[in-house]
Design a protein around this motif. Structure first.
Motif, PDB file in Angstrom:
ATOM      1  N   ALA A  44       0.871  -1.172   0.000  1.00 16.32           N
ATOM      2  CA  ALA A  44       0.000   0.000   0.000  1.00 16.32           C
ATOM      3  C   ALA A  44       0.908   1.222   0.000  1.00 16.32           C
ATOM      4  O   ALA A  44       1.740   1.380   0.885  1.00 16.32           O
ATOM      5  CB  ALA A  44      -0.877  -0.004   1.240  1.00 16.32           C
ATOM      6  N   LEU A  45       0.754   2.069  -1.032  1.00 15.52           N
ATOM      7  CA  LEU A  45       1.654   3.221  -1.174  1.00 15.52           C
ATOM      8  C   LEU A  45       1.022   4.466  -0.591  1.00 15.52           C
ATOM      9  O   LEU A  45      -0.153   4.745  -0.840  1.00 15.52           O
ATOM     10  CB  LEU A  45       1.907   3.493  -2.653  1.00 15.52           C
ATOM     11  CG  LEU A  45       2.996   2.695  -3.340  1.00 15.52           C
ATOM     12  CD1 LEU A  45       3.130   3.189  -4.777  1.00 15.52           C
ATOM     13  CD2 LEU A  45       4.316   2.838  -2.602  1.00 15.52           C
ATOM     14  N   TRP A  46       1.810   5.229   0.156  1.00 16.14           N
ATOM     15  CA  TRP A  46       1.290   6.456   0.778  1.00 16.14           C
ATOM     16  C   TRP A  46       2.298   7.573   0.571  1.00 16.14           C
ATOM     17  O   TRP A  46       3.328   7.611   1.229  1.00 16.14           O
ATOM     18  CB  TRP A  46       1.064   6.195   2.268  1.00 16.14           C
ATOM     19  CG  TRP A  46       0.544   7.371   3.026  1.00 16.14           C
ATOM     20  CD1 TRP A  46       1.296   8.351   3.627  1.00 16.14           C
ATOM     21  CD2 TRP A  46      -0.826   7.709   3.294  1.00 16.14           C
ATOM     22  NE1 TRP A  46       0.478   9.254   4.233  1.00 16.14           N
ATOM     23  CE2 TRP A  46      -0.822   8.900   4.051  1.00 16.14           C
ATOM     24  CE3 TRP A  46      -2.043   7.117   2.970  1.00 16.14           C
ATOM     25  CZ2 TRP A  46      -1.996   9.502   4.490  1.00 16.14           C
ATOM     26  CZ3 TRP A  46      -3.209   7.725   3.401  1.00 16.14           C
ATOM     27  CH2 TRP A  46      -3.184   8.899   4.156  1.00 16.14           C
ATOM     28  N   HIS A  47       2.043   8.442  -0.393  1.00 13.73           N
ATOM     29  CA  HIS A  47       2.867   9.647  -0.511  1.00 13.73           C
ATOM     30  C   HIS A  47       2.093  10.715  -1.250  1.00 13.73           C
ATOM     31  O   HIS A  47       0.977  10.473  -1.716  1.00 13.73           O
ATOM     32  CB  HIS A  47       4.220   9.354  -1.151  1.00 13.73           C
ATOM     33  CG  HIS A  47       4.141   8.751  -2.515  1.00 13.73           C
ATOM     34  ND1 HIS A  47       4.122   9.511  -3.654  1.00 13.73           N
ATOM     35  CD2 HIS A  47       4.060   7.470  -2.922  1.00 13.73           C
ATOM     36  CE1 HIS A  47       4.058   8.710  -4.706  1.00 13.73           C
ATOM     37  NE2 HIS A  47       4.012   7.464  -4.284  1.00 13.73           N
ATOM     38  N   SER A  48       2.681  11.895  -1.364  1.00 11.69           N
ATOM     39  CA  SER A  48       1.898  13.045  -1.817  1.00 11.69           C
ATOM     40  C   SER A  48       1.412  12.894  -3.249  1.00 11.69           C
ATOM     41  O   SER A  48       0.462  13.532  -3.655  1.00 11.69           O
ATOM     42  CB  SER A  48       2.730  14.319  -1.684  1.00 11.69           C
ATOM     43  OG  SER A  48       3.852  14.225  -2.524  1.00 11.69           O
TER      44      SER A  48
END
Ligand code: ADP
Length: 714
Positions: free
Chosen positions: A259-263
């Motif tokens: 699961a990717l989390w960045h701006s």
């Protein structure tokens, strides 16, 4: 309960009959006439001596774990921020609180419609491959949605409901990784033991660039997944390192995308990740610093890759250091934390040396790959030609490299064409409006840009001061100017620039990194965004255009940072079979950071630097904080700064310095004054600052920014 607002503390509410609440429940309650969402921070029994408004309702979302509530509370106290600021970081996507919306998708029933057309055939073909909405099916088949509904009526398609935000696939810990070298296997064994046992355990994974730190921490992740079938794992990486290459390595090793989390990932993805994390269904999260505040239910391992990276420090809004807070979160979650780096921060190294953290070392690269040789070019003895920035020695090395069909990386940590613009007629220096900073020239965009505030304007034809025509001259080099020089020197070579100006989106970053990795660029000129984490197999020469940039100024970490970034960028060379080298241009080859870099003597450098910090009582042997007051009225700011300084509590082992004007005295028309605090390491600097802040009566027109462990001294 606590709201996601910058209020000093949680508010009291009554629990209505029939509602059972526990710490961490997400609820809605009235505040100044509105129903607002917040979290239950504490539950007390017994009567209140005031009439309390009742909590209105409990949200459907899973409650925050006790670990998360305690962590957010700690983060606020530690950084001297209102707790609601941190609750807001954990509760960002209110849309994610409920279940995922559903959408109608279509699948073939296997029945052939009585009347078959070309359009119908195309839709059935598209529907056979995956379940799609009517709109998507129509788009793929190049027809109108009427064809889809027609096929449904004819009994050839069947509709069903599907979540808009699908769950993540479960990772498989038992897929094979690389065959580990002896050093890697030893480090991996230790990490596996910690992951299997669980419990708070901080470990520094200290391995030279390209030594296989990622492979090694993969083993820890695999073991954590094996040990607990519901384990969740958080891997933090600098934003720019979250490229496709890294994500693909996770996907390959665990058979499922993390699961990717960045701006860059957009609101739909954030909603999906937040919800899946909260329900415990997203098992491996790979994210930038703010992923630290996700509502994990069962956090069993944290990894911080490139733990020394300056981007872990957030400086606007909430001011915090994600590495420090990640260690705290591991403590509250009672799980191991792996801090990986080839150039660890002195704070982390000192923690490892004192035995507070474990210390695992990977001394070499696997296989034939060796660390690059690093040479210094003394610009006082070997200067470039007039008006040029690359010295003859570096140019010769570039020639040799290109002749062999290998790649060159030129590193200069300066965006744009030139960092300064002067009028040749009157000597006027162009500055940013309302800000103590020079304007940089950017040739690609034809603009003058302020790197501090983002202000930009078209480059004028005449000097704004004396009116002379075409008199504005660029002074000094930025990456665009180096690109120009490289193109002039090597007209046949494919030269490109890589900086945050030339790549606007994460996708472009990925595309350019991949082209470089495939050997489609001969000379890449870049700022610090090229220094991080990439593997370029054909890259064998790294040229550092100006090693001295970061050594100027009053930042106590200047030498450490310079050493780190140069070791990282040099580490991009020779990652595959062909050996690499790095040539570093400097006017100060005797500087201890550069001398140590050339000698490959990290430990010697660290030793000297730690000794100096110890003598000065600076981190990691002391604590620091800064208080910056700012406002539009210079006199009022000065007055407020004096009031602030005078209100400092008396405490032994604490030095209060200032107020003084910082190097950048005005930003966007706001005048600034700074107070620096240095304290012995046994002083609770957060409590000291909290008491201080409460004692000082500062007018509300003045902004007060408290930074515990400042990393920026502008
Ligand atoms: P680091 O994180 O220390 O920079 P990586 O884990 O990215 O290092 O490894 C660098 C390169 O070496 C990667 O391409 C990786 O696949 C490869 N590698 C690492 N360990 C091994 C190994 N034991 N066998 C083969 N290749 C390896």
């Amino acid at each position: 309960m606590l709201f996601t607002l910058p209020l000093p503390e949680p508010f009291d509410y009554a629990v209505p009959e029939g509602m059972a609440l526990v710490k961490g429940d997400l609820v809605a309650a009235p505040l100044s006439g509105n129903l607002l969402v917040g979290a239950v921070w504490d539950v007390r029994t017994g009567a209140s001596n005031r009439a309390l408004k009742p909590v209105d309702y409990v949200l459907e979302a899973p409650p925050f774990s006790e670990e998360l509530v305690d962590f957010l509370d700690f983060a606020a106290r530690y950084t001297v921020h209102p707790p609601g600021v941190f609750l807001r970081m954990a509760l960002r996507s209110t849309e994610a609180l409920g279940p995922s919306r559903e959408q109608t998708v279509f699948a073939p029933t296997g029945r052939t419609p009585d009347r078959m057309t070309l359009a119908r055939e195309k839709v059935l073909e598209a529907a056979g491959r995956e379940m799609l909405t009517a709109a998507d099916l129509a788009r793929r088949a190049g027809v109108t949605t009427g064809v889809v509904t027609g096929l449904e009526k004819a009994g050839a398609l069947k509709r069903s409901a599907r979540a808009v935000d699908p769950p993540f696939e479960n990772p498989d810990p038992d897929l094979p990784g690389e065959a580990l070298t002896a050093d890697q296997a030893e480090a991996a064994g230790e990490l596996r033991a910690l992951a299997a046992r669980g419990g708070y355990a901080p470990v520094l994974l200290d391995g030279v660039t390209g030594s296989g730190k990622t492979e090694v921490y993969f083993e820890a992740i695999a073991e954590a997944l094996r040990a607990d079938p519901e384990a969740q794992i958080l891997v933090l990486a600098p934003e720019i390192a979250l490229t496709q290459a890294v994500t693909s390595r996770f996907a390959e090793r665990f058979g499922a995308e993390p699961a990717l989390w960045h701006s860059e990932t957009g609101p739909a993805n954030r909603r999906r990740v937040w919800r899946e994390v909260a329900h415990g269904r997203a098992r491996i999260v790979l994210g930038a610093r703010s992923a630290l505040f996700l509502p994990f239910r069962n956090l069993k391992l944290i990894v911080i890759d490139e733990e020394h990276d300056p981007s872990y420090k957030q400086e606007d809004g909430a001011i915090y250091h994600a590495r420090d807070l990640a260690v705290a979160r591991a403590k509250f979650a009672d799980c191991p934390i792996v801090l990986a780096s080839a150039t660890p921060s002195l704070e982390t190294l000192q923690n490892a040396r004192s035995g507070r953290y474990g210390h695992l070392i990977l001394p070499s690269r696997p296989g034939a790959s060796v660390l690059p040789e690093i040479g210094l070019i003394d610009l006082r003895r070997d200067p470039p030609e007039a008006g040029r920035w690359l010295s003859p020695k570096l140019v010769t090395a570039m020639e040799e490299t290109l002749e062999k069909g290998e790649q060159v990386l030129l590193f200069l940590n300066r965006r744009g064409y030139a960092p300064l613009v002067l009028c040749g007629a009157c000597g006027h220096r162009l500055t940013s409006p309302g800000t103590d900073a020079c304007l940089s020239e950017h040739r690609y965009s034809g603009r003058l840009v302020c790197h501090l505030t983002g202000f930009s304007m078209p480059k004028p034809d005449t000097c704004p001061e004396c009116g002379a025509k075409d008199s504005l001259k660029p002074v000094g080099p930025g990456v665009e100017r180096i690109e120009e020089e490289a193109k002039a020197l090597f007209p046949e070579a494919r030269v490109e620039t890589f900086s945050s100006d030339t790549v606007q989106s994460g996708q472009e970053v990925r595309a350019r990194v991949e082209r470089m990795a495939r050997g489609e660029i001969d000379i890449l000129v870049g700022t610090q965004i090229v220094a991080k984490g990439h593997n370029f197999p054909g890259l064998t020469l790294v040229g550092v255009v100006d090693a001295d940039i970061g050594l100027r100024g009053g930042d106590p970490r200047a030498a450490e940072r310079t050493f780190q970034i140069l070791a990282q960028v040099a580490g991009r060379a020779g990652r595959a079979e062909r050996p690499g080298r790095a040539l570093v241009q400097t006017h100060a080859p005797e500087h201890e950071a550069l001398a140590a870099l050339a000698a490959g003597d990290r430990d010697g450098f660290v030793e000297g630097e730690l000794e100096a910090r110890r003598m000065l009582g600076l981190p990691p042997f002391g604590r620091m904080a800064s208080i910056v007051l700012s406002g539009t009225d210079q006199r009022k700011v000065e007055e407020a700064a004096k009031i602030m300084a005078a209100a400092a509590p008396d405490a032994s082992g604490v030095d209060v310095l200032g107020p003084a004007e910082p190097p950048v005295g005005v930003i966007r028309g706001r005048f600034r004054r700074r107070i620096l605090v240095r304290a012995d390491s046994n002083v609770d600097i957060s409590t000291f600052l909290t008491v201080w802040r409460a004692r000082a009566k500062i007018p509300s027109s003045i902004r007060v920014a408290v930074d515990v462990e400042p990393h920026s001294f502008l």
